[in-house]
Write an enzyme that holds these catalytic residues in place. Structure first.
Site, short mmCIF file in Angstrom:
data_model
loop_
_atom_site.label_atom_id
_atom_site.label_comp_id
_atom_site.label_asym_id
_atom_site.label_seq_id
_atom_site.Cartn_x
_atom_site.Cartn_y
_atom_site.Cartn_z
N TYR A 1 0.86 -1.18 0.00
CA TYR A 1 0.00 0.00 0.00
C TYR A 1 0.89 1.23 0.00
O TYR A 1 1.89 1.28 0.71
CB TYR A 1 -0.89 -0.01 1.25
N GLU B 1 -3.41 7.56 -4.09
CA GLU B 1 -3.27 6.24 -3.45
C GLU B 1 -3.02 5.16 -4.50
O GLU B 1 -3.70 5.12 -5.53
CB GLU B 1 -4.56 5.93 -2.69
#
Ligand code: ADP
Ligand code: MG
Length: 386
Positions: free
Chosen positions: A109, A197
């Site tokens: 992530y 993101e």
């Protein structure tokens, strides 16, 4: 403003962030050519909507044959996709990104956002990326590595290397990671981004770092200086009423309660909703008509509220600071004459020329409950709604 995954990936590619081979489609006439051009024998069909959670909601589908790609595309195109991150109505699917399936070794992530507590652009990263990142963040927050960037400086190669080490990367991966993160930071700062993101950022079995997903949220207030970004807007993904409201400079957000609210000023709107809740009611919307509102805007706001089927009553709460309450009262009466009044309404006016305003409403032939005290107004609207 949100953009689609395929648009985020285009921005990534322009800055040398590696992405999988993919082709965007909005019809199924050339599926065969698309699959052949992508190569391989497994394809991933990805619905383009302004929400995540697609993997869990049936919006990311693996296909082991071209026939299946075609079938899946036909099913998804024109449908509404519901995911854990959309509301119950879902979002319309007008485009699909077809990608070659990647051989995933690990899912990580990586994101950049503004940390409101430290006032810094902050990197969040984790070796536990993928579809359960929310669970990782809530159950094992120590698995999320947080790094605040010095606002007077910039993100340095040393900072990136420090993070790469924490993520356990070898020299080759560190090089790829540093490039990716520096490019993300560039996009973030140059394009006035709120959030960027990549989840998952993957390491392939071939030891390549790839952005498998991409999400970017831009600051609406800065769009005027990024024509290239503003062009990426897809209004099919926005709530029709909220979009109309923004055309009239009304801040309008829908909730699932039944008391429609029309208020000037965001802070007052919040306080009004709190009071309604406090007395056992439930607001149907947040609607800020703005500090210096006009009769026109009041009329439009009225129209918007009245067309919501769940709205059973309306509370108008105006504090006349810049605006004069008698002008607002005239605006309200004008709006009622134009769009009609079918619901119980309580109007609270306070501030400049409030007595004149309340008097105008009292004198009118419409059944308007007037108040100068907000608490009393909130109690009354809750009672009328019940
Ligand atoms: P969402 O975040 O909306 O669920 P993602 O793009 O992150 O959508 O996809 C969900 C999951 O599907 C990813 O975590 C990854 O495991 C898998 N996936 C997505 N794209 C590919 C691809 N091109 N190749 C292999 N797996 C993929
Ligand atoms: Mg994702």
């Amino acid at each position: 403003m949100h953009i689609h995954e395929y648009q985020a990936k285009t921005l990534f590619r322009c800055r040398d962030i590696q992405i999988p081979k993919g082709i965007l489609i909005d019809n199924t006439t050339k599926i065969n050519d698309v699959c052949k051009a992508l190569g391989g024998d497994v394809w991933v069909v990805k619905a383009q909507i302004h929400a995540g959670g697609r993997g869990k909601g049936g919006g990311v589908i693996f296909c082991h044959s071209i026939e299946k790609v075609e079938r899946v595309c036909n099913q998804l195109l024109g449908s509404k996709l519901i995911t854990p991150q959309t509301d119950a109505k879902g979002l319309p699917v007008g485009q699909l990104l077809i990608e070659a399936k990647q051989n995933i070794e690990r899912e990580l992530y990586l994101s950049l956002l503004i940390d409101r507590q430290t006032h810094k652009i902050t990197v969040l990263s984790s070796t536990k990326g993928g579809m359960d990142i929310e669970k990782v963040a809530s159950k094992t927050p120590d698995k999320i590595i947080k790094f605040g960037i010095d606002p007077l400086g910039s993100l340095s190669v040393q900072d990136c290397t420090f993070l790469a080490k924490k993520l356990g990367f070898n020299t080759e991966l560190t090089k790829q990671f540093n490039n990716t993160l520096l490019s993300l930071y560039e996009i973030f700062t140059q394009k006035d981004v709120n959030l960027i993101e990549i989840n998952p950022l993957i390491i392939t079995q071939e030891n390549k770092l790839l952005a498998l997903d991409g999400k970017i949220d831009f600051d609406d207030n800065a769009l005027y200086r990024h024509e290239d970004i503003a062009k990426l807007r897809d209004i099919s993904q926005e709530d029709e009423k909220e979009r109309l409201a923004s055309e009239y400079q009304l801040n309008y957000i829908l909730f699932d309660g039944n008391i429609g609210c029309m208020v000037n000023g965001a802070g007052l709107a919040m306080a009004t909703m709190d009071l309604i809740e406090h007395f056992g009611g439930s607001p149907a919307n947040f609607l800020d008509v703005g500090g210096g509102t006009t009769a026109d805007r009041v009329a439009k706001a009225f129209e918007l509220i009245q067309t919501e089927t769940n709205v059973k009553s309306i509370l108008v709460n105006i504090f006349g600071g810049i605006v004069h309450c008698d002008l607002i009262a005239q605006g309200i009466l004008q709006a009622i004459k134009t769009v009609g009044l079918t619901l119980p309404i309580v109007v609270r006016l306070e501030g400049t020329n409030a007595p004149e305003g309340l008097n105008l409403l009292n004198k009118s032939k419409f059944n308007i409950h007037v108040e100068s005290d907000l608490t009393k107004a909130a109690i009354k609207i809750v009672k009328l709604t019940k």
